[in-house]
Design a protein around this motif. Structure first.
Motif, PDB file in Angstrom:
ATOM      1  N   GLN A 174       0.815  -1.213   0.000  1.00 30.97           N
ATOM      2  CA  GLN A 174       0.000   0.000   0.000  1.00 30.97           C
ATOM      3  C   GLN A 174       0.847   1.262   0.000  1.00 30.97           C
ATOM      4  N   MET A 175       2.158   1.113   0.195  1.00 27.34           N
ATOM      5  CA  MET A 175       2.953   2.344   0.219  1.00 27.34           C
ATOM      6  C   MET A 175       2.954   3.035  -1.136  1.00 27.34           C
ATOM      7  N   ILE A 176       2.545   2.337  -2.188  1.00 23.86           N
ATOM      8  CA  ILE A 176       2.477   3.024  -3.479  1.00 23.86           C
ATOM      9  C   ILE A 176       1.067   3.488  -3.818  1.00 23.86           C
ATOM     10  N   ALA A 177       0.153   3.389  -2.845  1.00 23.40           N
ATOM     11  CA  ALA A 177      -1.241   3.702  -3.162  1.00 23.40           C
ATOM     12  C   ALA A 177      -1.519   5.194  -3.285  1.00 23.40           C
ATOM     13  N   LYS A 178      -0.558   6.016  -2.834  1.00 21.57           N
ATOM     14  CA  LYS A 178      -0.855   7.436  -2.708  1.00 21.57           C
ATOM     15  C   LYS A 178      -0.773   8.213  -4.018  1.00 21.57           C
ATOM     16  N   GLY A 179      -1.870   8.819  -4.357  1.00 24.48           N
ATOM     17  CA  GLY A 179      -1.832   9.845  -5.402  1.00 24.48           C
ATOM     18  C   GLY A 179      -1.382   9.404  -6.780  1.00 24.48           C
ATOM     19  N   LEU A 180      -1.311   8.112  -7.063  1.00 24.49           N
ATOM     20  CA  LEU A 180      -0.913   7.711  -8.410  1.00 24.49           C
ATOM     21  C   LEU A 180      -2.068   7.970  -9.374  1.00 24.49           C
ATOM     22  N   HIS A 181      -1.694   8.417 -10.557  1.00 27.28           N
ATOM     23  CA  HIS A 181      -2.714   8.753 -11.531  1.00 27.28           C
ATOM     24  C   HIS A 181      -2.264   8.228 -12.883  1.00 27.28           C
ATOM     25  N   PHE A 182      -2.792   7.092 -13.297  1.00 27.50           N
ATOM     26  CA  PHE A 182      -2.429   6.495 -14.581  1.00 27.50           C
ATOM     27  C   PHE A 182      -3.712   6.197 -15.360  1.00 27.50           C
ATOM     28  N   PRO A 183      -3.943   6.953 -16.426  1.00 22.73           N
ATOM     29  CA  PRO A 183      -5.216   6.851 -17.146  1.00 22.73           C
ATOM     30  C   PRO A 183      -5.454   5.470 -17.750  1.00 22.73           C
ATOM     31  N   ASN A 184      -4.401   4.689 -18.006  1.00 20.29           N
ATOM     32  CA  ASN A 184      -4.597   3.411 -18.692  1.00 20.29           C
ATOM     33  C   ASN A 184      -4.836   2.239 -17.736  1.00 20.29           C
ATOM     34  N   VAL A 185      -4.904   2.549 -16.428  1.00 20.85           N
ATOM     35  CA  VAL A 185      -5.149   1.472 -15.467  1.00 20.85           C
ATOM     36  C   VAL A 185      -6.647   1.227 -15.345  1.00 20.85           C
ATOM     37  N   THR A 186      -7.083   0.036 -15.715  1.00 22.32           N
ATOM     38  CA  THR A 186      -8.516  -0.252 -15.652  1.00 22.32           C
ATOM     39  C   THR A 186      -8.845  -1.334 -14.627  1.00 22.32           C
ATOM     40  N   VAL A 192      -6.880   2.767  -2.775  1.00 27.22           N
ATOM     41  CA  VAL A 192      -6.398   1.864  -3.796  1.00 27.22           C
ATOM     42  C   VAL A 192      -7.406   1.773  -4.941  1.00 27.22           C
ATOM     43  N   ALA A 193      -8.681   1.648  -4.577  1.00 24.37           N
ATOM     44  CA  ALA A 193      -9.721   1.571  -5.603  1.00 24.37           C
ATOM     45  C   ALA A 193      -9.697   2.836  -6.456  1.00 24.37           C
ATOM     46  N   GLY A 194      -9.356   3.950  -5.831  1.00 20.82           N
ATOM     47  CA  GLY A 194      -9.324   5.232  -6.531  1.00 20.82           C
ATOM     48  C   GLY A 194      -8.275   5.310  -7.623  1.00 20.82           C
ATOM     49  N   ARG A 195      -7.371   4.320  -7.686  1.00 17.81           N
ATOM     50  CA  ARG A 195      -6.355   4.333  -8.732  1.00 17.81           C
ATOM     51  C   ARG A 195      -6.898   3.779 -10.033  1.00 17.81           C
ATOM     52  N   ALA A 196      -8.091   3.186  -9.999  1.00 19.17           N
ATOM     53  CA  ALA A 196      -8.630   2.551 -11.210  1.00 19.17           C
ATOM     54  C   ALA A 196      -9.553   3.493 -11.964  1.00 19.17           C
ATOM     55  N   GLY A 197      -9.545   3.375 -13.275  1.00 21.48           N
ATOM     56  CA  GLY A 197     -10.497   4.104 -14.098  1.00 21.48           C
ATOM     57  C   GLY A 197     -10.324   5.601 -14.038  1.00 21.48           C
ATOM     58  N   ARG A 198      -9.080   6.086 -14.139  1.00 20.41           N
ATOM     59  CA  ARG A 198      -8.854   7.525 -14.066  1.00 20.41           C
ATOM     60  C   ARG A 198      -8.664   8.138 -15.434  1.00 20.41           C
ATOM     61  N   GLY A 199      -8.981   7.416 -16.461  1.00 13.99           N
ATOM     62  CA  GLY A 199      -8.913   7.998 -17.801  1.00 13.99           C
ATOM     63  C   GLY A 199     -10.275   7.865 -18.441  1.00 13.99           C
ATOM     64  N   ASP A 200     -10.278   7.659 -19.752  1.00 13.47           N
ATOM     65  CA  ASP A 200     -11.549   7.516 -20.453  1.00 13.47           C
ATOM     66  C   ASP A 200     -12.127   6.119 -20.267  1.00 13.47           C
ATOM     67  N   LEU A 201     -11.267   5.183 -19.844  1.00 10.05           N
ATOM     68  CA  LEU A 201     -11.719   3.803 -19.714  1.00 10.05           C
ATOM     69  C   LEU A 201     -12.296   3.580 -18.322  1.00 10.05           C
ATOM     70  N   GLU A 202     -13.313   2.729 -18.265  1.00 10.22           N
ATOM     71  CA  GLU A 202     -13.943   2.493 -16.976  1.00 10.22           C
ATOM     72  C   GLU A 202     -13.079   1.571 -16.115  1.00 10.22           C
ATOM     73  N   GLY A 203     -13.141   1.747 -14.807  1.00  9.12           N
ATOM     74  CA  GLY A 203     -12.283   0.968 -13.936  1.00  9.12           C
ATOM     75  C   GLY A 203     -13.026  -0.103 -13.165  1.00  9.12           C
ATOM     76  N   GLU A 204     -12.310  -1.173 -12.847  1.00 10.60           N
ATOM     77  CA  GLU A 204     -12.875  -2.244 -12.045  1.00 10.60           C
ATOM     78  C   GLU A 204     -11.922  -2.547 -10.895  1.00 10.60           C
ATOM     79  N   VAL A 205     -12.497  -2.838  -9.749  1.00  7.15           N
ATOM     80  CA  VAL A 205     -11.682  -3.157  -8.588  1.00  7.15           C
ATOM     81  C   VAL A 205     -12.119  -4.506  -8.046  1.00  7.15           C
ATOM     82  N   ILE A 206     -11.162  -5.382  -7.810  1.00  6.26           N
ATOM     83  CA  ILE A 206     -11.491  -6.685  -7.237  1.00  6.26           C
ATOM     84  C   ILE A 206     -10.796  -6.823  -5.893  1.00  6.26           C
TER      85      ILE A 206
END
Ligand SMILES: Nc1ncnc2c1ncn2[C@@H]1O[C@H](COP(=O)(O)OP(=O)(O)OP(=O)(O)O)[C@@H](O)[C@H]1O
Ligand SMILES: [Zn+2]
Ligand SMILES: [Zn+2]
Length: 743
Positions: A555-567, A596-610
């Motif tokens: 989780q130490m990498i969970a902060k503030g990452l913003h990658f539009p291609n992560v779905t 962590v869930a907030g890292r998904a779907g930050r671009g035009d593509l929809e995100g899914e969290v499992i």
């Protein structure tokens, strides 16, 4: 005649009064040279005190000021006194935090270089004469006339130039000065900064910014309520910070930005650099890799008002910014704001104090506010602002909770790391060239007992936290009340005998992934990677460039990452953090899942969290799944109120440590007995017991929890007892007010 009360540098915390020589402008916060025995020492003026006239002897005068201006401003000194009093630590330890080592030692004095300046062109007549008589001097004048700002370092003029320059100085044609040069931490130019411009704000952002601007522009002396900005992940909090910061600078004031840890928030720092690219030399980033010299220079640049935006982790809260106009605390819920060494202050709380002393607005921002800050809004101490929509108009990602008890059955009792569902989802992403992030929850350590088939966890019947497994004597123990139980032979719930410790690492996950996703590029971020310089940045850049399909990390990498291609985002073991012996475990699980869930779907593509979990019905997981902060807060606050935990009480830990087990234990028992005698009302005293991490770094650890609705009486009572107790030489006792770690 007032005297200066001086704290001498060094570990012994000596304080002496000195007479002030006539005309020397000594004020609290000044650094001074003083006679001590037969040597000269350095120290910091804590106070000016009236000395009685009939002292019977004359005070020795102090020698001189080490620096013409006080290095600690009166407000910071006041904050320092508050910290010493509140956290029960010495003022010396606080001064050390206020004035970093690099600033206190004189060896790091500013780097200066001799610079030649041409203020105006010489008369043509004079020039003609020089050209004839002294061609070397004429050449220097020509170089200067074509240099930027018409100045050049003496060294750059080459060997043997100094005689010619001397002569030019004599003729008053040029000036030679000693110029301070900044040891620029970014000088190696590793990263290119692309300027960017403000975005038009959406309604929610506009409303939040308007409130902040109103506070910014309120007349001096207006009391300003701290603001808690609760904005869901991706709601555009950073954009609001950036625009508020710009307005503050426009008003001629300075800005302090606190982030959890610089190395973990590279994207946030980069956005500040980009936005303020036009005034890059006014931005100071205080990170732990600065050399002493760089730290010295940055500190003085800040103090002189040359660096007007400071970005840093918790210790930056002491940055000596003049005219402070705004404080921003990003991810205010993060526990890395709590300092784990003396002085054990909480960076966010000190920031709130500093804002009130400086009379400036402060914004605490988070997608998952701490219950402490949230409760403060309910009580009207803080003002709550909300941004509940994602800035890009996307909806929050869909979160699926997978019951790992079923998966475990499929794998015949063994622990499943990757569910079929998550594996298929990963395969789909790899095939579509979309990216995934997998998180492994490693908070605390798996010392609780959990049944792999039904997920049952052994709990304390009195404290509603999980019992901790002590291997040494095969017992379960509650770390709050001391309740003990034997380790069950079968799961009390489902009778499965394989109830066991769980725990696996990122490396194992990477191995498993490599097997099931042979075509995918997989990378791992963990403590090993973090230790290498630039490794994290390079990895994140590679991920950004889509050279990596799946990123695995804690989780130490969970902060503030913003990658539009992560779905796709997967959480492998969401509930491990639920069962550490810490009353905040539910809150941390909720925060982790939401962030962590907030890292998904930050671009035009929809995100899914499992989310994989053994306890799918646990409230923190269910509230996070429904993006329901208020529901979570309401239930969790009720639990905290009932059991008198923060934010309804201050919670402090007293810990004893020694290589000698009996002595550590005995010391804490003695302290416990003394604390019990005339214990002020309102303080509840726990029982001394072994720490969950009973042995660490070769030392045995015992701990005792104290709680009280009011902080000061608790701190004072403990300090009084500690002062009149002589500790055995090989035992260390640590007092941690508002503790965040219970291991
Ligand atoms: N007004 C806006 N219009 C368009 N895009 C915006 C706006 N504000 C922010 N964004 C974009 O939305 C994305 C998310 O914003 P930002 O990272 O500031 O959110 P955040 O609340 O700080 O997120 P988190 O808490 O998840 O780190 C960014 O790419 C940002 O550039
Ligand atoms: Zn069971
Ligand atoms: Zn208990």
């Amino acid at each position: 005649m007032p005297a200066a009360r001086v704290l001498i540098d060094g570990p012994s915390e000596l304080v002496f009064d000195y007479a002030i020589p006539d005309g020397l402008p000594v004020v609290p916060g000044c650094r001074v040279r003083v006679p001590l025995r037969n040597k000269t020492s350095q120290g910091t003026v804590l106070d000016l005190v009236e000395t009685p006239g009939d002292l019977g002897f004359a005070l020795r005068p102090l020698h001189s000021l080490s620096d013409p201006d006080p290095l600690i401003t009166p407000k910071l000194l006041e904050a320092g006194r508050w910290i010493a009093d509140y956290y029960g630590c010495s003022i010396e330890s606080v001064i050390r935090a206020l004035l970093p080592e690099a600033v206190r030692t004189e060896d790091n004095s500013a780097k200066v270089r001799k610079t030649v300046i041409l203020d105006k062109d010489p008369d043509p007549e004079v020039l003609a004469k020089i050209t004839k008589r002294a061609p070397k001097q004429a050449a220097i004048l020509a170089i200067l006339a074509h240099s930027p700002d018409r100045k050049i370092a003496l060294a750059d003029l080459g060997e043997g130039a100094s005689a010619s320059v001397k002569s030019l100085v004599k003729q008053e044609l040029v000036r030679l000065i000693e110029e301070e040069v900044r040891r620029d931490p970014e000088a190696d130019g590793v990263e290119e900064i692309l300027p960017d411009s403000p975005l038009p704000l959406n309604e929610e952002q506009e409303a939040a910014l308007a409130v902040i601007l109103e506070l910014l522009q309120a007349p001096d002396g207006t009391p300003r309520q701290p603001i808690l900005l609760h904005g869901v992940t991706g709601s555009g909090k950073t954009e609001v910070y950036l625009q508020a910061a710009r307005r503050t600078l426009d008003l001629g004031k300075t800005v302090l930005v606190l982030v959890p840890e610089i190395s973990l928030t590279p994207q946030t720092v980069r956005r500040f650099r980009s936005r303020f690219a036009d005034i890059q030399d006014q931005v100071a980033v205080l990170h732990s890799n600065l050399s002493q010299g760089e730290r010295f220079d940055e500190w003085h640049r800040i103090r002189k008002g040359k660096a007007r935006i400071v970005i840093g982790a918790r210790s930056a809260v002491f940055a000596p910014l003049p005219d402070l106009g705004l404080i921003l605390v990003d991810e205010e819920h993060e526990n890395s704001y709590k300092q784990d060494q003396i002085p054990r202050y909480h960076g966010r709380d000190v920031a709130v104090l500093r804002a009130s002393l400086e009379g400036c607005p402060i914004i605490l921002g988070s997608a998952t506010p701490s219950l402490e800050s949230y409760q403060n809004t309910l009580e009207g101490k803080y003002r709550l602002l909300r941004m509940l929509k994602r800035a890009d108009g996307q909806s929050l990602p869909l979160i699926r909770v997978l019951d790992m008890r079923l998966e475990s059955k499929k794998h015949k009792g063994g622990m499943a790391i990757l569910s079929d569902r998550l594996r298929v989802a990963l395969e789909q992403r790899v095939a579509k060239k979309e990216q995934s992030i997998l998180f492994l929850n490693r908070r605390g350590f798996a010392r609780s007992l959990q049944c792999p088939s039904c997920g049952h966890v052994c709990m304390c019947p009195h404290c509603s936290i999980s019992l901790t497994y002590h291997r040494e004597d095969e017992r379960l123990m509650c770390h709050i009340c001391g309740h003990q139980a034997v380790v069950p032979k079968k799961c009390p719930e489902c009778r499965d005998p394989s109830i066991a410790l769980q725990g696996f690492g990122t490396q194992k996950v990477e191995e498993v992934l490599a097997k099931v996703l042979p075509a995918a590029k997989i990378a791992r971020i963990d403590a090993d990677v973090m230790r290498k310089k630039n490794a994290l940045r390079d990895l994140l850049n590679a991920f950004q460039a889509r050279k990596i399909d799946v990123l695995v990390g804690t989780q130490m990498i969970a902060k503030g990452l913003h990658f539009p291609n992560v779905t796709l985002v997967g959480i492998l073991n969401a509930d491990i953090g639920l069962h550490v012996p810490d009353f905040r475990s539910g809150e941390r699980t909720f925060q982790l899942m939401t962030q962590v869930a907030g890292r998904a779907g930050r671009g035009d593509l929809e995100g899914e969290v499992i989310v994989q979990t053994f306890t799918p019905h646990s409230p923190s997981i269910q509230f996070a799944r429904h993006h329901d902060f208020d529901g979570f807060a309401e239930q969790e606050l009720e639990f905290r109120r009932q059991f008198e935990f923060p934010p309804f009480a201050h919670c402090a830990m007293l810990t004893s440590r020694s290589t000698h087990e009996r002595r550590a234990e005995f010391t804490l028992e003695t302290l416990h007995r003394r604390l019990k005698e005339d214990c002020p009302p309102g303080i509840s005293l726990g029982e001394p017991m072994p720490s969950p991490l009973v042995r660490s770094h070769g030392q045995f650890r015992f701990q005792l929890m104290l709680r009280s609705a009011k902080a000061r009486p608790l701190t004072r009572h403990v300090q009084q007892v500690l002062q009149k107790t002589t500790l055995p030489e090989d035992v260390t006792v640590v007092f941690d007010m508002d503790a965040w770690s219970f291991t």
